[in-house]
Design a protein around this motif. Structure first.
Motif, mmCIF file in Angstrom:
data_model
loop_
_atom_site.group_PDB
_atom_site.id
_atom_site.type_symbol
_atom_site.label_atom_id
_atom_site.label_comp_id
_atom_site.label_asym_id
_atom_site.label_seq_id
_atom_site.Cartn_x
_atom_site.Cartn_y
_atom_site.Cartn_z
ATOM 1 N N SER A 285 -67.886 45.021 57.648
ATOM 2 C CA SER A 285 -67.199 45.733 56.624
ATOM 3 C C SER A 285 -68.044 45.651 55.218
ATOM 4 O O SER A 285 -69.108 44.968 55.185
ATOM 5 N N TRP A 286 -67.727 46.096 54.049
ATOM 6 C CA TRP A 286 -68.380 46.007 52.832
ATOM 7 C C TRP A 286 -68.187 44.587 52.430
ATOM 8 O O TRP A 286 -67.072 44.154 52.295
ATOM 9 N N ASP A 287 -69.246 44.056 52.522
ATOM 10 C CA ASP A 287 -69.278 42.571 51.871
ATOM 11 C C ASP A 287 -70.175 42.123 50.858
ATOM 12 O O ASP A 287 -71.599 42.470 51.182
ATOM 13 N N ARG A 288 -69.584 41.896 49.670
ATOM 14 C CA ARG A 288 -70.538 41.798 48.495
ATOM 15 C C ARG A 288 -71.140 40.558 48.564
ATOM 16 O O ARG A 288 -72.101 40.256 47.724
ATOM 17 N N ASP A 289 -70.811 39.583 49.233
ATOM 18 C CA ASP A 289 -71.423 38.246 49.587
ATOM 19 C C ASP A 289 -72.316 38.269 51.132
ATOM 20 O O ASP A 289 -72.621 37.258 51.445
ATOM 21 N N PHE A 290 -72.572 39.620 51.413
ATOM 22 C CA PHE A 290 -73.540 39.474 52.656
ATOM 23 C C PHE A 290 -74.811 38.802 52.495
ATOM 24 O O PHE A 290 -75.674 39.041 51.355
ATOM 25 N N ASN A 291 -75.073 38.006 53.461
ATOM 26 C CA ASN A 291 -76.421 36.942 53.153
ATOM 27 C C ASN A 291 -77.033 36.944 54.496
ATOM 28 O O ASN A 291 -76.666 37.249 55.611
ATOM 29 N N TYR A 292 -78.054 36.153 54.751
ATOM 30 C CA TYR A 292 -78.924 36.020 55.892
ATOM 31 C C TYR A 292 -77.870 34.979 56.813
ATOM 32 O O TYR A 292 -77.984 35.322 58.116
ATOM 33 N N ARG A 293 -77.126 34.186 56.613
ATOM 34 C CA ARG A 293 -76.363 33.330 57.463
ATOM 35 C C ARG A 293 -75.351 34.307 58.170
ATOM 36 O O ARG A 293 -75.184 34.123 59.290
ATOM 37 N N LYS A 294 -74.698 35.195 57.389
ATOM 38 C CA LYS A 294 -73.818 36.141 58.122
ATOM 39 C C LYS A 294 -74.546 37.120 59.083
ATOM 40 O O LYS A 294 -73.974 37.278 60.035
ATOM 41 N N LEU A 295 -75.735 37.472 58.480
ATOM 42 C CA LEU A 295 -76.507 38.413 59.346
ATOM 43 C C LEU A 295 -76.849 37.671 60.904
ATOM 44 O O LEU A 295 -76.852 38.032 61.962
ATOM 45 N N HIS A 296 -77.302 36.262 60.596
ATOM 46 C CA HIS A 296 -77.644 35.428 61.677
ATOM 47 C C HIS A 296 -76.531 35.309 62.836
ATOM 48 O O HIS A 296 -76.563 35.575 63.732
ATOM 49 N N ASP A 297 -75.402 34.911 62.201
ATOM 50 C CA ASP A 297 -74.233 34.779 63.018
ATOM 51 C C ASP A 297 -73.734 35.855 63.586
ATOM 52 O O ASP A 297 -73.166 35.921 64.759
ATOM 53 N N ALA A 298 -73.668 37.214 62.884
ATOM 54 C CA ALA A 298 -73.215 38.178 63.602
ATOM 55 C C ALA A 298 -74.267 38.519 64.649
ATOM 56 O O ALA A 298 -73.762 39.118 65.614
ATOM 57 N N MET A 299 -75.503 38.409 64.416
ATOM 58 C CA MET A 299 -76.191 38.710 65.605
ATOM 59 C C MET A 299 -76.067 37.816 66.984
ATOM 60 O O MET A 299 -76.182 38.704 67.979
ATOM 61 N N GLN A 300 -75.849 36.485 66.662
ATOM 62 C CA GLN A 300 -75.484 35.555 67.755
ATOM 63 C C GLN A 300 -74.424 36.137 68.377
ATOM 64 O O GLN A 300 -74.337 35.851 69.764
#
Length: 259
Positions: free
Chosen positions: A121-136
């Motif tokens: 969703s719209w996430d104004r705190d989107f960061n590398y950790r969230k990208l990494h974990d979503a990918m995994q």
């Protein structure tokens, strides 16, 4: 123009912009309600609880009831309950969405390897950790779904990035496509609105400021559509668009023209 028994209104860019009502919008909606038209309000925006939208409309003088406002958080909760009640979810999103999913029985997990769904969703705190974990999570077999496809959100003074940026980033690193986007223009959202109105499709008008969501959704659902030129879309955008509304309004007061 023709009077309809029911109206589905977008919010941002249609009824208000930021915290301010658009000119004549509250008065128009109140007049329609006073003439026994039913109204439902939709927003793809999941960064505030739906109660905040109700309060905002009431402060503008629009008498909405509980259930009259539906946002993409509510639709996502309905979707997950339909697909898998109690699903474990890795969330790329903000607290209001998390609260809505939790109330509906979803289990929010920070462990990507146990997630059954990744909700984006719209996430104004989107960061590398969230990208990494979503990918995994997705590479480990979790379903990738999203609340809404909006590229930008209109605010006073311009536009800000919306959920499409988070979806695109996660699709890029996983090499997979989002399986379902439940907000406008999805059937999940229009079905929720029609259920609330309790009216036949031919008696309902969809009113919004976006061709790619509001108008596309209405067209796909067999509902008449009205594009209002107070938000994202400009008249010149219609020239080369394959999506064409049934009506074009300068503002919501045009709904009353001919009265």
């Amino acid at each position: 123009m023709k009077r309809f028994a029911g109206y589905i209104f977008d919010l941002d860019g249609t009824v208000y912009l930021g915290e301010e009502p658009l000119p004549g919008a509250p008065e128009t909606i109140c007049q329609l309600m006073a003439q026994d038209s039913r109204c439902v309000f939709l927003s793809n925006k999941p960064i505030e609880p739906v109660s905040r939208y109700r309060e905002k409309l009431r402060a503008m003088g629009i008498p909405v009831n509980d259930g009259d406002v539906i946002n993409s958080s509510i639709v996502m909760a309905r979707y997950l309950n339909h697909r898998k009640p109690g699903a474990k979810v890795y969330l790329v999103g903000e607290k209001p969405l998390e609260d809505e999913l939790t109330r509906a029985g979803a289990i929010i997990t920070s462990n990507p390897y146990e997630a059954e769904y990744v909700v984006i969703s719209w996430d104004r705190d989107f960061n590398y950790r969230k990208l990494h974990d979503a990918m995994q999570a997705i590479l480990n077999g979790a379903h990738m779904v999203a609340t809404h496809p909006d590229r930008a959100c209109p605010v006073p003074g311009g536009l800000v990035p919306d959920a499409a940026g988070m979806i695109a980033a996660i699709e890029a690193v996983t090499g997979k496509k989002c399986e379902e986007i439940v907000g406008k223009p999805s059937r999940w959202t229009v079905d929720a609105a029609l259920e609330r109105l309790g009216l036949p499709r031919e008696e309902v008008l969809m009113v919004g400021d976006r061709l790619e969501t509001d108008i596309t959704m209405g067209k796909s659902a067999g509902i008449k559509t009205a594009l209002v030129l107070t938000g994202i879309t400009r008249r010149e955008d219609l020239v080369n668009s394959t999506v064409q509304p049934d009506y074009i309004l300068e503002g919501l007061p045009d709904l009353l023209k001919g009265d």
